[in-house]
Motif scaffolding. Structure first.
Motif, PDB file in Angstrom:
ATOM      1  N   ARG A   7      47.363  -0.408  24.791  1.00  6.43           N
ATOM      2  CA  ARG A   7      48.068   0.871  24.590  1.00  6.43           C
ATOM      3  C   ARG A   7      49.125   0.758  23.494  1.00  6.43           C
ATOM      4  NH1 ARG A   7      47.161   1.277  30.322  1.00  6.43           N
ATOM      5  NH2 ARG A   7      45.936   3.152  30.751  1.00  6.43           N
ATOM      6  N   ILE A  10      47.353   0.853  20.215  1.00  4.62           N
ATOM      7  CA  ILE A  10      46.922   2.231  19.957  1.00  4.62           C
ATOM      8  C   ILE A  10      48.095   3.052  19.421  1.00  4.62           C
ATOM      9  CG2 ILE A  10      46.239   4.394  21.110  1.00  4.62           C
ATOM     10  CD1 ILE A  10      44.375   2.641  22.887  1.00  4.62           C
ATOM     11  N   LEU A  45      41.080   2.291  16.261  1.00  2.85           N
ATOM     12  CA  LEU A  45      41.421   3.112  17.431  1.00  2.85           C
ATOM     13  C   LEU A  45      40.207   3.321  18.338  1.00  2.85           C
ATOM     14  CD1 LEU A  45      43.789   5.840  15.978  1.00  2.85           C
ATOM     15  CD2 LEU A  45      44.286   4.335  17.908  1.00  2.85           C
ATOM     16  N   LEU A  48      39.588   0.194  20.286  1.00  2.00           N
ATOM     17  CA  LEU A  48      40.589  -0.031  21.336  1.00  2.00           C
ATOM     18  C   LEU A  48      40.416   0.927  22.500  1.00  2.00           C
ATOM     19  CD1 LEU A  48      43.714  -0.754  19.135  1.00  2.00           C
ATOM     20  CD2 LEU A  48      42.501  -2.375  20.612  1.00  2.00           C
ATOM     21  N   TRP A  49      40.133   2.210  22.214  1.00  2.00           N
ATOM     22  CA  TRP A  49      39.885   3.164  23.294  1.00  2.00           C
ATOM     23  C   TRP A  49      38.668   2.736  24.103  1.00  2.00           C
ATOM     24  CZ3 TRP A  49      43.445   5.919  25.198  1.00  2.00           C
ATOM     25  CH2 TRP A  49      44.407   6.562  24.413  1.00  2.00           C
TER      26      TRP A  49
END
Length: 81
Positions: A7, A10, A45, A48-49
């Protein structure tokens, strides 16, 4: 990498996106530079998500979230909805 680290990364990438748009608006970088750097941030991103979702799914089904791995760009970027 744990959920909190993911997080935080992100959040850093989102800040990078905002910074790039601001720099473009101020004329500090060109549109092609901004687009290239934005694309790189967006891909990171997406990865990572995806990793965070994998970790959450593993946890939900009583599996070890640490077994989740970052998938390659070509996998993450070619999902079908």
């Amino acid at each position: 990498m744990d959920d909190q680290s993911i997080r935080e990364h992100i959040t850093e990438l989102i800040a990078t996106e905002h910074e790039l748009r601001t720099r473009l608006g101020k004329g500090e970088i060109t549109a092609p530079e901004e687009h290239a750097q934005l694309r790189k941030a967006e891909v990171q991103l997406d990865q990572l998500w995806d990793l965070l979702r994998q970790r959450q799914a593993r946890q939900e089904f009583d599996q070890n979230p640490s077994d989740a791995t970052e998938r390659p760009v070509d996998v993450v970027e070619n999902y079908r909805e």
